[in-house]
Design a protein around this motif. Structure first.
Motif, PDB file in Angstrom:
ATOM      1  N   ASN A  23       0.612  -0.962   0.300  1.00  0.00           N
ATOM      2  CA  ASN A  23       0.205  -0.450  -0.194  1.00  0.00           C
ATOM      3  C   ASN A  23       0.632   1.326   0.145  1.00  0.00           C
ATOM      4  OD1 ASN A  23      -2.406  -1.877   0.370  1.00  0.00           O
ATOM      5  ND2 ASN A  23      -3.081  -1.366   2.186  1.00  0.00           N
ATOM      6  N   ARG A 123     -16.582   0.637  -1.605  1.00  0.00           N
ATOM      7  CA  ARG A 123     -16.286   1.542  -2.094  1.00  0.00           C
ATOM      8  C   ARG A 123     -16.515   2.307  -2.991  1.00  0.00           C
ATOM      9  NH1 ARG A 123     -11.173  -2.691  -1.502  1.00  0.00           N
ATOM     10  NH2 ARG A 123      -9.782  -0.604  -1.018  1.00  0.00           N
ATOM     11  N   PRO A 124     -17.003   3.675  -2.064  1.00  0.00           N
ATOM     12  CA  PRO A 124     -17.281   4.595  -3.663  1.00  0.00           C
ATOM     13  C   PRO A 124     -15.634   5.544  -3.725  1.00  0.00           C
ATOM     14  CG  PRO A 124     -18.163   5.074  -1.786  1.00  0.00           C
ATOM     15  CD  PRO A 124     -18.098   4.095  -1.557  1.00  0.00           C
ATOM     16  N   ASP A 126     -16.339   8.678  -3.993  1.00  0.00           N
ATOM     17  CA  ASP A 126     -16.552  10.323  -4.308  1.00  0.00           C
ATOM     18  C   ASP A 126     -15.756  11.356  -3.765  1.00  0.00           C
ATOM     19  OD1 ASP A 126     -17.317   8.494  -1.349  1.00  0.00           O
ATOM     20  OD2 ASP A 126     -18.947  10.194  -1.161  1.00  0.00           O
ATOM     21  N   LEU A 127     -15.527  11.198  -2.802  1.00  0.00           N
ATOM     22  CA  LEU A 127     -14.394  11.602  -1.847  1.00  0.00           C
ATOM     23  C   LEU A 127     -13.333  12.518  -2.576  1.00  0.00           C
ATOM     24  CD1 LEU A 127     -14.685  10.271   1.822  1.00  0.00           C
ATOM     25  CD2 LEU A 127     -15.612  12.105   0.993  1.00  0.00           C
ATOM     26  N   THR A 164     -10.220   8.709   4.518  1.00  0.00           N
ATOM     27  CA  THR A 164     -10.147   7.762   3.266  1.00  0.00           C
ATOM     28  C   THR A 164      -8.559   7.988   3.102  1.00  0.00           C
ATOM     29  OG1 THR A 164     -10.101   7.606   1.041  1.00  0.00           O
ATOM     30  CG2 THR A 164     -10.898   9.710   1.546  1.00  0.00           C
ATOM     31  N   VAL A 165      -7.858   6.696   2.594  1.00  0.00           N
ATOM     32  CA  VAL A 165      -6.390   6.382   2.160  1.00  0.00           C
ATOM     33  C   VAL A 165      -6.272   7.195   1.076  1.00  0.00           C
ATOM     34  CG1 VAL A 165      -4.408   4.976   2.734  1.00  0.00           C
ATOM     35  CG2 VAL A 165      -6.503   4.891   4.123  1.00  0.00           C
ATOM     36  N   THR A 166      -6.777   6.121   0.070  1.00  0.00           N
ATOM     37  CA  THR A 166      -6.364   6.453  -0.877  1.00  0.00           C
ATOM     38  C   THR A 166      -7.120   7.849  -1.839  1.00  0.00           C
ATOM     39  OG1 THR A 166      -7.706   5.083  -1.484  1.00  0.00           O
ATOM     40  CG2 THR A 166      -5.584   4.068  -2.304  1.00  0.00           C
ATOM     41  N   ASP A 306      -7.413  -4.568   7.841  1.00  0.00           N
ATOM     42  CA  ASP A 306      -6.289  -5.155   7.219  1.00  0.00           C
ATOM     43  C   ASP A 306      -5.936  -6.414   7.753  1.00  0.00           C
ATOM     44  OD1 ASP A 306      -7.214  -4.295   4.838  1.00  0.00           O
ATOM     45  OD2 ASP A 306      -5.194  -2.787   4.657  1.00  0.00           O
ATOM     46  N   VAL A 328     -15.224   0.000   9.591  1.00  0.00           N
ATOM     47  CA  VAL A 328     -14.145   0.837   8.368  1.00  0.00           C
ATOM     48  C   VAL A 328     -15.375  -0.123   6.861  1.00  0.00           C
ATOM     49  CG1 VAL A 328     -12.385   1.347   6.494  1.00  0.00           C
ATOM     50  CG2 VAL A 328     -11.955   0.482   9.218  1.00  0.00           C
TER      51      VAL A 328
HETATM   52  C1  UD1 Z   1      -7.156   1.426   1.708  1.00  0.00           C
HETATM   53  C2  UD1 Z   1      -5.730   0.094   1.855  1.00  0.00           C
HETATM   54  C3  UD1 Z   1      -6.686  -0.976   1.760  1.00  0.00           C
HETATM   55  C4  UD1 Z   1      -7.227  -0.727   3.457  1.00  0.00           C
HETATM   56  C5  UD1 Z   1      -8.431   0.243   3.516  1.00  0.00           C
HETATM   57  C6  UD1 Z   1      -8.795   0.767   4.832  1.00  0.00           C
HETATM   58  C7  UD1 Z   1      -4.244   1.369  -0.033  1.00  0.00           C
HETATM   59  C8  UD1 Z   1      -4.311   0.668  -1.761  1.00  0.00           C
HETATM   60  N1  UD1 Z   1      -5.405   0.509   0.371  1.00  0.00           N
HETATM   61  O1  UD1 Z   1      -7.924   1.259   0.198  1.00  0.00           O
HETATM   62  O2  UD1 Z   1      -5.674  -2.149   2.312  1.00  0.00           O
HETATM   63  O3  UD1 Z   1      -8.039  -1.700   3.838  1.00  0.00           O
HETATM   64  O4  UD1 Z   1      -7.036   1.702   3.185  1.00  0.00           O
HETATM   65  O5  UD1 Z   1      -7.546   0.825   5.676  1.00  0.00           O
HETATM   66  O6  UD1 Z   1      -3.723   2.007   0.372  1.00  0.00           O
HETATM   67  N2  UD1 Z   1     -15.089   6.056   1.070  1.00  0.00           N
HETATM   68  C9  UD1 Z   1     -16.157   6.402   0.944  1.00  0.00           C
HETATM   69  N3  UD1 Z   1     -15.542   7.427  -0.735  1.00  0.00           N
HETATM   70  C10 UD1 Z   1     -14.454   7.624  -0.492  1.00  0.00           C
HETATM   71  C11 UD1 Z   1     -13.365   6.498  -0.412  1.00  0.00           C
HETATM   72  C12 UD1 Z   1     -13.571   5.994   0.479  1.00  0.00           C
HETATM   73  O7  UD1 Z   1     -16.559   6.725   1.375  1.00  0.00           O
HETATM   74  O8  UD1 Z   1     -14.287   8.343  -2.106  1.00  0.00           O
HETATM   75  C13 UD1 Z   1     -14.977   4.643   2.310  1.00  0.00           C
HETATM   76  C14 UD1 Z   1     -15.028   3.730   2.054  1.00  0.00           C
HETATM   77  O9  UD1 Z   1     -15.813   2.812   1.547  1.00  0.00           O
HETATM   78  C15 UD1 Z   1     -14.648   2.797   3.485  1.00  0.00           C
HETATM   79  C16 UD1 Z   1     -13.753   3.798   3.246  1.00  0.00           C
HETATM   80  O10 UD1 Z   1     -13.970   4.853   3.548  1.00  0.00           O
HETATM   81  O11 UD1 Z   1     -15.802   2.185   4.055  1.00  0.00           O
HETATM   82  C17 UD1 Z   1     -12.259   3.511   4.196  1.00  0.00           C
HETATM   83  O12 UD1 Z   1     -11.490   3.249   2.821  1.00  0.00           O
HETATM   84  P1  UD1 Z   1     -10.831   4.141   2.026  1.00  0.00           P
HETATM   85  O13 UD1 Z   1      -9.837   4.281   2.973  1.00  0.00           O
HETATM   86  O14 UD1 Z   1     -10.703   4.507   1.091  1.00  0.00           O
HETATM   87  O15 UD1 Z   1      -9.835   2.779   1.637  1.00  0.00           O
HETATM   88  P2  UD1 Z   1      -8.660   2.358   0.654  1.00  0.00           P
HETATM   89  O16 UD1 Z   1      -7.581   3.453   0.223  1.00  0.00           O
HETATM   90  O17 UD1 Z   1      -9.886   1.897  -0.589  1.00  0.00           O
END
Ligand code: UD1
Length: 371
Positions: A23, A123-124, A126-127, A164-166, A306, A328
């Motif tokens: 990651n 896993r949207p 939107d943010l 949100t991480v990514t 994870d 999460v």
């Molecule tokens: C990253 C990790 C993944 C880990 C996850 C949570 C990477 C490549 N992957 O995934 O291994 O399981 O963090 O620690 O780093 N959400 C929204 N809107 C958005 C983005 C996210 O509602 O625009 C929600 C997701 O649905 C989820 C929460 O936010 O419920 C956390 O997700 P997010 O941190 O974005 O996970 P990833 O970055 O995809």
């Protein structure tokens, strides 16, 4: 590898070395799109996702030299053709969305397939989109793709409703070249975000506050390539720690990013394991019987989602009852059915799983649905 055969019943003993964090590598690979010349990433793990991201960068027109043996990956993005990430690649790896921010920043336009839902939740993104809009991007969604355009992104104050991480990484990557200051509030605190910010700063970016809830990015006009070493994978290390603890083993985990694993270490200690910091790593000693503990997954520095499946496996043979709450992702209990096929006693109630420890599990053919 399609199949792994495990002969159970042994205590795990010995020494393992932790690989570089998946990651952390993927956002660093995406960051290579921000500079034309060769960027070098070291300590790259051997994983399918790395290969998929390489295919994506190749598709975009990047040149890549990868020596999996030494873990060195060099990327040059001088000749990026069309800034587009197609459905076929994004559907196999959600983290492909990380190219959205850097492509927009460098080429003023980017078109990336929407990742869609996945087995563990909706896993949207939107943010990610909301943040780019705040920075002045024009966003269109059609035919399953998101197209973003902006002649020059403008610094903005962005509040992330959910951590949100990514999302944090994508916005950081986009903001590096934006005009003025971007402030991301409620940013993700994960070590992988800090690793990316450190690398970008070494490339010439001006990012402050990574690792806290407020990240400030002052836009710069130029970045230069660097060599970056990927941080050790806390989830791989955590998995080894659980494996040692649940088999009553004695394992020395080299390069264990211990300070990134405090929430897990606390739980393992509560469960009866000993965790000893030694030079160059951490030793985990399991004890009998394993005590049951309750676990709730939350964003970093809380207990990582994870690691949820792994700690649940450990609780299956613990003495007592354990409640595991997943906050999460909305559907991250697919492994429960598989554990039950081995004789585990688990009941799911919404976002909670109640695990009643049994004396032992028995081997069975299983499907790996999660980490
Ligand atoms: C990253 C990790 C993944 C880990 C996850 C949570 C990477 C490549 N992957 O995934 O291994 O399981 O963090 O620690 O780093 N959400 C929204 N809107 C958005 C983005 C996210 O509602 O625009 C929600 C997701 O649905 C989820 C929460 O936010 O419920 C956390 O997700 P997010 O941190 O974005 O996970 P990833 O970055 O995809």
């Amino acid at each position: 590898m399609d199949k792994i055969v495990i002969e159970g019943g042994n205590r795990l003993m010995g020494e393992v070395t932790v690989s570089g964090a998946k990651n952390a590598v993927l956002p660093l690979m995406a960051a290579s799109l921000l500079v034309e010349d060769w960027n070098t990433i070291t300590n790259v793990p051997r994983l399918k996702d790395i290969e998929t991201f390489k295919v994506l960068l190749n598709h975009l027109g990047s040149e890549i030299i990868h020596d999996p043996g030494s873990g060195v990956l060099k990327i040059r993005t001088q000749r990026v053709k069309a800034p587009e990430a197609p459905y076929d690649l994004v559907k196999t790896m959600r983290a492909s969305i990380l190219v959205l921010g850097p492509l927009l920043s460098r080429f003023k336009v980017a078109r990336v397939s929407l990742p869609g839902g996945c087995a563990i939740g909706e896993r949207p993104i939107d943010l990610h989109i909301k943040g780019l809009k705040k920075m002045g991007a024009d966003v269109r969604i059609d035919h399953g793709y998101v197209t973003v355009r902006a002649d020059r992104l403008k610094g903005a104050k962005i509040y992330l409703d959910t951590t949100t991480v990514t999302g944090t990484e994508n916005l950081m990557l986009a903001a590096v070249h934006a005009e003025g200051a971007t402030v991301i509030e409620n940013a993700a605190l994960e070590p992988e975000v800090v690793c990316l910010a450190d690398a970008l700063n070494r490339m010439g970016a001006r990012i402050r506050g990574a690792g806290t809830e407020t990240i400030r990015i002052d836009g710069v006009t130029e970045l230069t390539p660097v060599e970056v070493r990927v941080i050790p994978d806390r989830i791989e290390a955590g998995t080894f720690m659980v494996a040692a603890a649940m088999t009553k083993g004695n394992v020395f985990i080299k390069d264990c990013p211990y300070r990134h694993l405090e929430s897990l270490s606390m739980k393992l200690k509560e469960a009866g394991a000993q965790i000893i910091e030694e030079e160059g790593g951490v030793r985990v000693l399991g004890d009998y019987p394993v005590r049951s503990v309750d676990v709730k997954t939350v964003p970093y520095p809380g207990f990582p989602t994870d690691m949820q499946a792994q700690i649940m496996s450990m609780m299956c043979t613990a003495g007592g009852l354990s409640v595991i709450t997943e906050t999460v992702f909305e559907n991250r209990f697919m492994h429960v059915g598989e554990l039950k096929r081995m004789g585990a006693d688990i009941t799911i109630d919404g976002r909670c799983a109640v695990v009643r420890g049994v004396r032992s599990l028995s081997g069975a053919p299983l499907m790996a649905t999660d980490l």
